[in-house]
Design an enzyme around this catalytic site. Sequence first.
Site, short mmCIF file in Angstrom:
data_model
loop_
_atom_site.label_atom_id
_atom_site.label_comp_id
_atom_site.label_asym_id
_atom_site.label_seq_id
_atom_site.Cartn_x
_atom_site.Cartn_y
_atom_site.Cartn_z
CE1 TYR A 140 -3.78 -2.16 0.74
CE2 TYR A 140 -4.58 -0.14 1.37
CZ TYR A 140 -4.74 -2.09 0.86
OH TYR A 140 -6.23 -2.76 0.38
CE LYS A 190 2.97 -18.16 -1.85
NZ LYS A 190 1.36 -19.54 -2.19
CG ASP A 222 -1.66 -19.85 -0.44
OD1 ASP A 222 -1.10 -20.35 0.49
OD2 ASP A 222 -0.91 -21.40 -1.25
CG ASP A 246 -8.00 -4.98 1.60
OD1 ASP A 246 -9.11 -4.73 2.11
OD2 ASP A 246 -7.88 -4.48 0.21
CG ASP A 250 -13.09 -7.50 1.95
OD1 ASP A 250 -13.59 -6.81 3.19
OD2 ASP A 250 -14.01 -7.07 0.29
C1 IPM Z 1 -10.91 -1.34 3.50
C2 IPM Z 1 -10.97 -0.46 2.57
C3 IPM Z 1 -9.47 0.10 1.51
C4 IPM Z 1 -8.70 -0.61 2.15
C5 IPM Z 1 -9.63 1.23 0.50
C6 IPM Z 1 -11.20 2.06 0.83
C7 IPM Z 1 -8.68 2.06 0.19
O1 IPM Z 1 -11.02 -2.18 1.09
O2 IPM Z 1 -10.31 -0.78 4.21
O3 IPM Z 1 -10.42 -2.59 3.71
O4 IPM Z 1 -7.52 -1.20 1.12
O5 IPM Z 1 -7.53 -0.20 2.75
MG MG Z 2 -10.90 -3.70 1.95
#
Ligand code: IPM
Ligand code: MG
Length: 355
Positions: A140, A190, A222, A246, A250
């Site tokens: 990032y 990894k 993975d 990240d 999710d």
């Molecule tokens: C998160 C989001 C952000 C990230 C984006 C919006 C930049 O996906 O907070 O997980 O990638 O960190």
């Molecule tokens: Mg995210």
Amino acid sequence: MPLIALCAGDGIGPEVAAQAVRVLDLIDAKHKIGFEYVEAPVGGCAYDLYGTPLPAESLEKAKKADAVFLGAVGGPKWEKLDYSVRPERGLLGLRSEMDLYANIRPAKMFAPLVDASTLKREVVEGIDLVVIRELTGDVYFGKPRGVEKYEGGKRGVNTMVYTTPEIERIAHVAFEIARKRRKKVCSVDKANVLECTELWREVVTEIHKEYQDVELSHMYVDNAAMQLIRNPKQFDVMLTGNIFGDILSDEASMLTGSIGMLPSASLNGKKGMYEPIHGSAPDIAGKGIANPIASILSMAMMMEYTFDNGPVAREIENAVAAVLEKGFRTADIYSAGTSKVSTTEMGDLILKELK
Ligand code: IPM
Ligand code: MG
């Protein structure tokens, strides 16, 4: 007086932020805390007003505040802009300028929502894990980065970087949090391919020596992605870097039924930014159907981590649980036999429980 900077942001951001602020106002009145708010535009809305997704004044306000609440940023309207001024840069800028390196993303199943998950009941029932994501390093922020001309075409570059102190400080956070939970940390990397994460594994193993009461395991990313679906209940604390975190957070959120449910905290000591983990959801923005629970639970995390007020955090969480128990659902967590409510109605119901 505790000062909170509000960055409602874009898309459904302002809608969910409004409900979260209502909850905080009620808590304030009830417990006489005396919160003060200051608005700090960040994201696409800030770009529209000031030509930058993170105006200097907003950053200043965020830095001065005890805590920051952020709704969500981004949307199709700004997708064609240069990277340097995209709404997401506002969020990333806040994280790095405030050095909010520790991102805490709990994925906890509310019992009444078991059927909202796409996975089988026995796999997800009782899930309670937390992803500790390093938030200010990795691809990032690593340099070099960019797209350059290359042999008649182009070449895109991002760089995965971690230094020993960066890994050490996030490892401490994970072990400390594990101590208050089931005392298990799984560090995700990894290391079989990427030297940067080989260092990660080495440093985490070293820091673990100070936490012998906590069990440490290592997993390749993975495999971790697969294990989260196969048997998520094996996890207590998952510790990982920025990009893996990240993705895995999710994935973890979906186990609990909806990404609309999950809060997060981005911390540096007591100072923190609190945001729902979902995005700005432009497809449903303005329709009044977004789920405000992730934002409301983010306020609970704020009470816990910045204001050291666990009891009030529990009060908010219990109010959310009670409303779900009674069968009220926003569209994203709706299932047959429950009552569908709007964003504001969900806010009303939670306030009623809190009163
Ligand atoms: C998160 C989001 C952000 C990230 C984006 C919006 C930049 O996906 O907070 O997980 O990638 O960190
Ligand atoms: Mg995210």
